[in-house]
Design a protein around this motif. Sequence first.
Motif, PDB file in Angstrom:
ATOM      1  N   ALA A 152      -6.658  -6.439 -10.250  1.00 61.35           N
ATOM      2  CA  ALA A 152      -6.997  -6.370  -8.834  1.00 61.35           C
ATOM      3  C   ALA A 152      -8.185  -5.466  -8.608  1.00 61.35           C
ATOM      4  CB  ALA A 152      -5.794  -5.848  -8.038  1.00 61.35           C
ATOM      5  N   ASN A 153      -8.867  -5.677  -7.469  1.00 63.83           N
ATOM      6  CA  ASN A 153      -9.903  -4.761  -7.020  1.00 63.83           C
ATOM      7  C   ASN A 153      -9.254  -3.760  -6.078  1.00 63.83           C
ATOM      8  OD1 ASN A 153     -11.967  -6.054  -8.398  1.00 63.83           O
ATOM      9  ND2 ASN A 153     -12.339  -7.479  -6.709  1.00 63.83           N
ATOM     10  N   ARG A 154      -9.481  -2.495  -6.335  1.00 61.65           N
ATOM     11  CA  ARG A 154      -8.876  -1.457  -5.513  1.00 61.65           C
ATOM     12  C   ARG A 154      -9.865  -1.005  -4.459  1.00 61.65           C
ATOM     13  NH1 ARG A 154      -8.325   4.504  -7.524  1.00 61.65           N
ATOM     14  NH2 ARG A 154      -7.382   5.502  -5.732  1.00 61.65           N
ATOM     15  N   ALA A 155      -9.599  -1.370  -3.217  1.00 59.43           N
ATOM     16  CA  ALA A 155     -10.500  -0.999  -2.127  1.00 59.43           C
ATOM     17  C   ALA A 155     -10.211   0.428  -1.688  1.00 59.43           C
ATOM     18  CB  ALA A 155     -10.303  -1.953  -0.951  1.00 59.43           C
ATOM     19  N   LYS A 206      -8.873  10.693   2.516  1.00 60.21           N
ATOM     20  CA  LYS A 206      -8.264  11.643   1.594  1.00 60.21           C
ATOM     21  C   LYS A 206      -6.850  11.209   1.227  1.00 60.21           C
ATOM     22  CE  LYS A 206     -10.896  15.695   3.079  1.00 60.21           C
ATOM     23  NZ  LYS A 206     -10.819  17.068   3.641  1.00 60.21           N
ATOM     24  N   ARG A 207      -6.280  10.325   2.029  1.00 64.61           N
ATOM     25  CA  ARG A 207      -4.938   9.841   1.747  1.00 64.61           C
ATOM     26  C   ARG A 207      -4.933   8.745   0.690  1.00 64.61           C
ATOM     27  NH1 ARG A 207      -2.930   8.082   7.513  1.00 64.61           N
ATOM     28  NH2 ARG A 207      -4.993   7.164   7.420  1.00 64.61           N
ATOM     29  N   HIS A 208      -6.093   8.338   0.273  1.00 60.40           N
ATOM     30  CA  HIS A 208      -6.207   7.257  -0.715  1.00 60.40           C
ATOM     31  C   HIS A 208      -5.473   7.646  -1.997  1.00 60.40           C
ATOM     32  CE1 HIS A 208      -7.776   3.719  -2.514  1.00 60.40           C
ATOM     33  NE2 HIS A 208      -8.535   4.344  -3.374  1.00 60.40           N
ATOM     34  N   SER A 209      -4.625   6.800  -2.476  1.00 57.93           N
ATOM     35  CA  SER A 209      -3.808   7.120  -3.639  1.00 57.93           C
ATOM     36  C   SER A 209      -4.644   7.258  -4.901  1.00 57.93           C
ATOM     37  CB  SER A 209      -2.772   6.003  -3.858  1.00 57.93           C
ATOM     38  OG  SER A 209      -2.140   6.163  -5.101  1.00 57.93           O
ATOM     39  N   PRO A 210      -4.307   8.228  -5.772  1.00 57.11           N
ATOM     40  CA  PRO A 210      -5.050   8.382  -7.022  1.00 57.11           C
ATOM     41  C   PRO A 210      -4.568   7.424  -8.102  1.00 57.11           C
ATOM     42  CG  PRO A 210      -3.364  10.064  -6.876  1.00 57.11           C
ATOM     43  CD  PRO A 210      -3.321   9.297  -5.578  1.00 57.11           C
ATOM     44  N   ALA A 211      -3.612   6.551  -7.774  1.00 59.92           N
ATOM     45  CA  ALA A 211      -3.047   5.663  -8.784  1.00 59.92           C
ATOM     46  C   ALA A 211      -4.116   4.757  -9.371  1.00 59.92           C
ATOM     47  CB  ALA A 211      -1.925   4.829  -8.177  1.00 59.92           C
ATOM     48  N   HIS A 212      -3.990   4.486 -10.661  1.00 58.62           N
ATOM     49  CA  HIS A 212      -4.929   3.610 -11.360  1.00 58.62           C
ATOM     50  C   HIS A 212      -4.314   2.231 -11.608  1.00 58.62           C
ATOM     51  CE1 HIS A 212      -6.984   7.360 -11.842  1.00 58.62           C
ATOM     52  NE2 HIS A 212      -6.023   7.847 -12.595  1.00 58.62           N
ATOM     53  N   GLY A 213      -3.041   2.095 -11.329  1.00 58.75           N
ATOM     54  CA  GLY A 213      -2.308   0.854 -11.497  1.00 58.75           C
ATOM     55  C   GLY A 213      -0.864   1.133 -11.138  1.00 58.75           C
ATOM     56  N   LEU A 214      -0.013   0.148 -11.263  1.00 57.02           N
ATOM     57  CA  LEU A 214       1.400   0.359 -10.954  1.00 57.02           C
ATOM     58  C   LEU A 214       2.272  -0.652 -11.687  1.00 57.02           C
ATOM     59  CD1 LEU A 214       2.627  -1.954  -8.721  1.00 57.02           C
ATOM     60  CD2 LEU A 214       0.894  -0.847  -7.330  1.00 57.02           C
ATOM     61  N   GLN A 220       6.341  -6.853 -12.192  1.00 57.48           N
ATOM     62  CA  GLN A 220       4.899  -7.035 -12.043  1.00 57.48           C
ATOM     63  C   GLN A 220       4.149  -5.743 -12.340  1.00 57.48           C
ATOM     64  OE1 GLN A 220       2.655  -7.138  -8.034  1.00 57.48           O
ATOM     65  NE2 GLN A 220       3.026  -9.295  -8.503  1.00 57.48           N
ATOM     66  N   ILE A 221       3.042  -5.894 -13.048  1.00 58.29           N
ATOM     67  CA  ILE A 221       2.101  -4.799 -13.267  1.00 58.29           C
ATOM     68  C   ILE A 221       0.814  -5.160 -12.544  1.00 58.29           C
ATOM     69  CG2 ILE A 221       0.570  -3.751 -14.982  1.00 58.29           C
ATOM     70  CD1 ILE A 221       2.907  -3.923 -16.970  1.00 58.29           C
ATOM     71  N   VAL A 222       0.257  -4.199 -11.815  1.00 58.37           N
ATOM     72  CA  VAL A 222      -1.059  -4.360 -11.212  1.00 58.37           C
ATOM     73  C   VAL A 222      -1.960  -3.292 -11.809  1.00 58.37           C
ATOM     74  CG1 VAL A 222      -2.428  -4.234  -9.096  1.00 58.37           C
ATOM     75  CG2 VAL A 222      -0.171  -5.297  -9.054  1.00 58.37           C
ATOM     76  N   VAL A 223      -3.124  -3.681 -12.275  1.00 57.35           N
ATOM     77  CA  VAL A 223      -4.105  -2.724 -12.791  1.00 57.35           C
ATOM     78  C   VAL A 223      -5.435  -3.011 -12.114  1.00 57.35           C
ATOM     79  CG1 VAL A 223      -4.779  -4.162 -14.770  1.00 57.35           C
ATOM     80  CG2 VAL A 223      -5.076  -1.675 -14.883  1.00 57.35           C
ATOM     81  N   TYR A 224      -6.165  -1.955 -11.782  1.00 54.98           N
ATOM     82  CA  TYR A 224      -7.393  -2.106 -11.014  1.00 54.98           C
ATOM     83  C   TYR A 224      -8.611  -2.269 -11.913  1.00 54.98           C
ATOM     84  CZ  TYR A 224      -4.286  -0.597  -7.337  1.00 54.98           C
ATOM     85  OH  TYR A 224      -3.229  -0.513  -6.468  1.00 54.98           O
ATOM     86  N   ARG A 225      -9.316  -3.378 -11.740  1.00 55.51           N
ATOM     87  CA  ARG A 225     -10.530  -3.615 -12.525  1.00 55.51           C
ATOM     88  C   ARG A 225     -11.701  -2.802 -11.969  1.00 55.51           C
ATOM     89  NH1 ARG A 225     -10.269  -8.591  -9.590  1.00 55.51           N
ATOM     90  NH2 ARG A 225      -9.378  -9.742 -11.322  1.00 55.51           N
ATOM     91  N   VAL A 226     -11.643  -2.509 -10.673  1.00 50.14           N
ATOM     92  CA  VAL A 226     -12.674  -1.726 -10.010  1.00 50.14           C
ATOM     93  C   VAL A 226     -11.992  -0.578  -9.281  1.00 50.14           C
ATOM     94  CG1 VAL A 226     -14.476  -1.720  -8.248  1.00 50.14           C
ATOM     95  CG2 VAL A 226     -14.169  -3.728  -9.706  1.00 50.14           C
ATOM     96  N   SER A 227     -12.527   0.625  -9.428  1.00 54.90           N
ATOM     97  CA  SER A 227     -11.932   1.779  -8.770  1.00 54.90           C
ATOM     98  C   SER A 227     -12.982   2.857  -8.578  1.00 54.90           C
ATOM     99  CB  SER A 227     -10.762   2.330  -9.610  1.00 54.90           C
ATOM    100  OG  SER A 227     -10.254   3.520  -9.046  1.00 54.90           O
ATOM    101  N   ASP A 228     -12.805   3.645  -7.519  1.00 58.53           N
ATOM    102  CA  ASP A 228     -13.706   4.769  -7.299  1.00 58.53           C
ATOM    103  C   ASP A 228     -13.127   6.066  -7.854  1.00 58.53           C
ATOM    104  OD1 ASP A 228     -11.649   5.124  -5.550  1.00 58.53           O
ATOM    105  OD2 ASP A 228     -12.879   5.270  -3.739  1.00 58.53           O
ATOM    106  N   PRO A 255     -16.062   8.566 -15.327  1.00 57.06           N
ATOM    107  CA  PRO A 255     -16.227   7.393 -14.466  1.00 57.06           C
ATOM    108  C   PRO A 255     -15.332   6.241 -14.908  1.00 57.06           C
ATOM    109  CG  PRO A 255     -18.097   7.623 -15.960  1.00 57.06           C
ATOM    110  CD  PRO A 255     -17.280   8.872 -16.108  1.00 57.06           C
ATOM    111  N   TRP A 256     -14.860   5.488 -13.932  1.00 56.33           N
ATOM    112  CA  TRP A 256     -14.018   4.321 -14.215  1.00 56.33           C
ATOM    113  C   TRP A 256     -14.790   3.327 -15.076  1.00 56.33           C
ATOM    114  CZ3 TRP A 256      -9.080   3.992 -13.984  1.00 56.33           C
ATOM    115  CH2 TRP A 256      -8.423   2.758 -13.968  1.00 56.33           C
ATOM    116  N   SER A 257     -14.109   2.727 -16.041  1.00 58.29           N
ATOM    117  CA  SER A 257     -14.766   1.827 -16.985  1.00 58.29           C
ATOM    118  C   SER A 257     -13.770   0.797 -17.484  1.00 58.29           C
ATOM    119  CB  SER A 257     -15.303   2.631 -18.177  1.00 58.29           C
ATOM    120  OG  SER A 257     -14.223   3.160 -18.942  1.00 58.29           O
ATOM    121  N   PRO A 258     -14.244  -0.280 -18.116  1.00 60.53           N
ATOM    122  CA  PRO A 258     -13.319  -1.259 -18.704  1.00 60.53           C
ATOM    123  C   PRO A 258     -12.359  -0.622 -19.706  1.00 60.53           C
ATOM    124  CG  PRO A 258     -15.530  -2.187 -18.583  1.00 60.53           C
ATOM    125  CD  PRO A 258     -15.656  -0.728 -18.207  1.00 60.53           C
ATOM    126  N   GLN A 259     -12.795   0.423 -20.400  1.00 56.83           N
ATOM    127  CA  GLN A 259     -11.906   1.098 -21.343  1.00 56.83           C
ATOM    128  C   GLN A 259     -10.733   1.757 -20.621  1.00 56.83           C
ATOM    129  OE1 GLN A 259     -14.842   3.635 -23.319  1.00 56.83           O
ATOM    130  NE2 GLN A 259     -14.588   2.453 -25.204  1.00 56.83           N
TER     131      GLN A 259
END
Length: 255
Positions: free
Chosen positions: A91-94, A99-107, A114-122, A129-133
């Motif tokens: 998923a893309n994480r908008a 400041k309330r934005h969750s620091p989660a990188h996936g869930l 179900q597992i959700v992982v963010y392909r794009v994140s700030d 920095p966020w990367s494919p790795q």
Amino acid sequence: MARDRAGDDGVEVTSGFNPRVYCALAIAAIPTFAGHGVLAAQRGKCEPREIAVLYADPSELEAACNAVSDVVRYFAGIGFKVRTKVSIHFANRASDGSKRHSPAHGLFDPVRSQIVVYRVSDSKPWGQPWSPQFVESFLRHEIIHTVIWDVMKTNPKPLRPEWHEFIAYAVQFDLMDAGLRNKVLGAHTGVGPISDLSEVNEFSYGMNPDGFAVVAYKTYLARGAGTFVRQLLNFEIKPPPFSYPFAVQPHEIRP
């Protein structure tokens, strides 16, 4: 050997425990994030396992299948036969800049399997920095959670949530790309293993998840790596009960 059949949480583990089902971990973020920003246009699966993958690029499908294989291989190496049946969504994480934005990188959502992982994140885990790795690494983190969750169904006592995170982070670092792991650890050279397991608690995790993760990995190495994980999951090592450093009411104590 007792076999616990896979349920809604999507993992089957063969172990030497008597089956007992209970909830070991409450994931409060699931209602907020499950299904949010899932933009994958294609559906595939990992063979020979029944792993459904929603992805936008074939490289994501390959990354998902490699991650599952790595985690299954790791747990097989310490005595757990795992057959994962979760679905994986990229998923893309908008972010709204709040400041309330969750620091989660996936869930990992055990109810939906179900597992959700963010392909794009700030976000910048460990200051990097966020990367494919990182996408691949945090995907492994969530797959590890599926294994811990299922093993805990057969354990006489559940591990506290912070111990779920301790194991997930430790094994995530073990399976992490060596170059990325060295970069992260190189930026945290002042962090060492803990000597007292009571230092793994909801405060040490909640106040600094990044630092907690590095401590988890270094403690994991100092205490025997995979052997330590096996002992925790087999309940051969029992983490000490957490003593609150201040007065609390019974209803304020986390289960």
